[in-house]
Design an enzyme around this catalytic site. Structure first.
Site, mmCIF file in Angstrom:
data_model
loop_
_atom_site.group_PDB
_atom_site.id
_atom_site.type_symbol
_atom_site.label_atom_id
_atom_site.label_comp_id
_atom_site.label_asym_id
_atom_site.label_seq_id
_atom_site.Cartn_x
_atom_site.Cartn_y
_atom_site.Cartn_z
ATOM 1 N N GLU A 43 -4.071 7.094 -5.412
ATOM 2 C CA GLU A 43 -4.855 6.243 -6.483
ATOM 3 C C GLU A 43 -5.858 6.697 -7.317
ATOM 4 O OE1 GLU A 43 -3.603 1.807 -5.906
ATOM 5 O OE2 GLU A 43 -1.392 2.605 -5.864
ATOM 6 N N HIS A 92 -0.741 -0.155 -9.528
ATOM 7 C CA HIS A 92 -1.410 -0.885 -9.308
ATOM 8 C C HIS A 92 -2.070 -2.279 -9.525
ATOM 9 C CE1 HIS A 92 -3.271 -1.658 -4.917
ATOM 10 N NE2 HIS A 92 -3.428 -2.710 -5.049
ATOM 11 N N ARG A 118 0.735 -1.019 0.452
ATOM 12 C CA ARG A 118 0.247 -0.021 0.316
ATOM 13 C C ARG A 118 1.343 0.934 0.159
ATOM 14 N NH1 ARG A 118 -3.229 -2.199 -1.573
ATOM 15 N NH2 ARG A 118 -5.401 -3.349 -0.388
#
Lengths: 320, 334
Positions: free
Chosen positions: B267, B286, B238
């Site tokens: 994000e 991601h 993360r």
């Protein structure tokens, strides 16, 4: 004993010989002309495959009558053999030193392809974050089949790494078996084996027999989802056929550290193809100068003691 | 439960071949596909269970699920993390299961991809292609190899353990930072209190731990200062585990030689973030968990949990809420 280093980048190696072997006369040369001047009387010649040009071969032929040992500080010596090495000298290489680096690089290329790093770089330039779109494009390696061509030191290290990614490994080699290889097959079965492969990694040595071993027929037999990685020599693949397949989307992508002509011509399509990850013959690069020095000095000790080398790649061994 | 038809909703309705496979394997289950978030309110009514993803579980989704999914007795996340979903809100008192371990191979492979891309300088090679520049001599001296290098591996969950296994196949020394006292493929495990000392030994710092209040910015300016000069930082967990501003400063002044990042603090990455342009950063959107949806692993986890649910047996593991027991089934039913 007179020892000539030709175009050796490793200062540590040259200094090490000077320090540890005071009886050895160490000479260095950077050009064929310099080599011509220093080679007479030399028994040992150390260089690399790339530096062993036709000019150098000619100098060795004319002035290297006293040479008993040629050592290469790299792995593949195809170019040197093609240009000609003296018949009477023992020829050794450093194949084991770079294996792990080349094998890591092979996985760098394969993972860049499967994890779509090219696409991430391209969308990054446009400030895009295509997380969801990319979801189905990314490929997992577990349970996929790797067709590994060549099981020398590099191939064996690739097989070991592939097992840590839970791949099934089919080896193509004359050897009957090797660690981390699920199934070994002879080269005659290459074409039959290609349709099974999700990934083909080429890690074999280049010679007349292996020229274009991945030809148009082999490429046509690949799955449309297959990836090819080449960290060995460009001419192991028929590059024109590979480019045609990549352009037509007949295969998923290629990770290439080597090309048929290096550097590739500026109009070579490989520069531009988005499904190609291209590196400039850098697979062997990085770190382990110490290992190369060690391999060379281990050989030198044997030479000075008149003992045979553990392995010669061409020519007669010593003391036999 | 025997005669009851279980109604299971999938949101999103795109899961590779998963939904079709579940439908084939469980004829007694009524499958509802929810294509759009706006349809949740209408389609979730009467559903017994929901399969969804942390990725798309916005506060709006959470609100609609809680307000209209009053008959839900189980939620299955296909992701490993459920932090976004918990923020958005999941119904109280029902078991929540996740996809921990399912994406582990994928995420670990991605972590290795980022590390190798940095070490083998793939960014530079790719950037040189439009110039038709064969930068062999430039890269050769600055390439690094994995053998003998030390990896500080923060977090030894399913993902961390798989990274360790792969790192050993690349002949690295792996120091785990974890509460566990040992794990396979780990040369040494140290507690989080020893983080800075571990960082001082590491050539590669691999962030693979769970994000919560206690791990927020665990890699901060002081941690970065404790690292070996020229270390590589990889984050597949993360973004907010790392103080991004401090990392950017260190990447600019060379304290950190490079980073491989699949996650960022915000994000999608905001358009003005320097991370877009830093040449010593390999950035992916991601996607570390991607590539697993078509795999058997996802089907295996969902179908195993679905079998438990139909049989009224407890799940192997619940990440939030109570587990399934005969009593809470009866409570909810009454």
């Amino acid at each position: 004993v007179k020892f000539v280093f030709y175009r050796t980048r490793f200062a540590k190696m040259i200094d090490g010989v000077r320090q540890d072997f005071p009886d050895v006369e160490v000479v260095t040369a950077q050009t064929p002309a310099e080599l011509e001047a220093v080679l007479p009387g030399a028994e040992i010649f150390v260089t690399t495959n790339n530096a062993y040009t036709p000019d150098v071969s000619a100098v060795v032929r004319d002035k290297g009558a006293d040479l008993r040992w040629l050592h290469f500080t790299n792995s593949g010596i195809d170019y040197a053999l093609e240009n000609g090495v003296p018949m009477g000298a023992a020829i050794t290489n450093s194949s084991s030193a770079r294996a792990h680096s080349v094998a890591s690089h092979a996985f760098g290329l394969l993972l860049a392809l499967t994890r779509r790093l090219n696409e991430s770089a391209a969308t990054r330039a446009r400030r895009e974050w295509p997380r969801v779109e990319m979801n189905n494009a990314v490929v997992a390696l577990d349970k996929k089949t790797l067709l590994l061509i060549g099981l020398g030191a590099i191939g064996q290290d690739i097989a070991r790494k592939a097992k840590a990614f839970d791949m099934r490994v089919i080896g193509i080699s004359r050897m009957a078996n090797a660690p981390f290889v699920d199934e070994m097959r002879p080269r005659a079965r290459l074409l039959d084996s290609v349709p099974e492969a999700d990934v083909v990694v080429i890690a074999t040595s280049y010679d007349v027999e292996t020229h274009h071993m991945i030809d148009a027929a082999a490429i046509a037999a690949l799955k449309p989802t297959a990836f090819i990685v080449n960290i060995a020599r460009g001419a192991l693949i028929d590059e024109a056929a590979l480019i045609a397949a990549l352009q037509a989307g007949k295969i998923a992508g290629a990770g290439l550290d080597v090309t048929e002509v290096e550097p590739p011509a500026s109009d070579n399509a490989l520069w531009k193809l988005p499904n190609v990850v291209l590196t400039p013959h850098s697979a062997a690069g990085g770190g382990d100068e110490d290992v190369l020095v060690e391999i060379m000095t281990d050989h030198l000790r044997l030479f000075l003691a008149g003992k045979p080398f553990p392995r010669v790649v061409a020519g007669p061994n010593l003391g036999l | 439960m025997g005669e009851t038809v279980v109604k299971l909703v999938f949101f999103p309705a795109k899961y590779g071949r998963l939904i079709d496979r579940i439908e084939q394997a469980f004829p007694e289950v009524e499958i509802v596909r929810i294509e759009n978030a706006e349809d949740i309110a209408a389609k979730i009514k009467g559903a017994d269970a929901m399969v969804t993803s942390n990725r798309i579980y916005s506060p709006t989704v959470g609100r609609d699920v809680c307000a209209h999914g009053t008959s839900l007795r189980w939620m299955q996340f296909t992701t490993s993390g459920i932090d976004t979903a918990l923020k958005g809100g999941v119904p109280d008192g029902i078991p929540v299961t996740n996809g921990a371990g399912m994406h582990a191979h994928s995420v670990a492979a991605h972590a290795m991809a980022l590390m190798l891309a940095v070490m083998r300088r793939l960014n530079d090679c790719t950037a040189a292609r439009p110039r038709r520049d064969w930068i062999r001599d430039e890269v050769h001296s600055s390439l690094s190899t994995t053998r003998g290098k030390t990896m500080a591996l923060i977090g030894l969950g399913a993902i961390g353990q798989d990274i360790a296994r792969k790192a050993k196949a690349f002949d690295m020394r792996v120091i785990g930072v974890s509460r566990m006292d040992r794990a396979d493929n780990i040369d040494e495990v140290r507690p989080r209190e020893a983080l800075h000392a571990v960082l001082a030994e590491a050539d590669v710092v691999m962030q693979a731990t769970v994000y919560d209040k206690s791990t927020h910015h665990m890699i901060d300016a002081a941690a970065i200062a404790a690292m070996k000069p020229g270390a590589i930082l990889v984050n597949i967990a993360r973004g907010a585990l790392i103080d991004e501003a401090a990392m950017i400063a260190a990447l600019r002044d060379g304290t950190l030689s490079a980073a491989g990042l699949d996650v960022t603090e915000i994000e999608p990455l905001p358009a003005d973030s320097p991370l877009w342009d830093l040449p010593n950063v390999v950035l992916t959107p991601h996607t570390a968990g991607a590539g697993a949806d078509n795999n058997d692993a996802l089907f295996d986890v969902v179908s195993r949990n679905l079998r438990s649910f139909i049989a009224g047996k407890p799940f192997d593991r619940v990440v939030h809420g109570p587990n399934l027991t005969a009593s809470n089934l009866t409570d909810r039913a009454s």
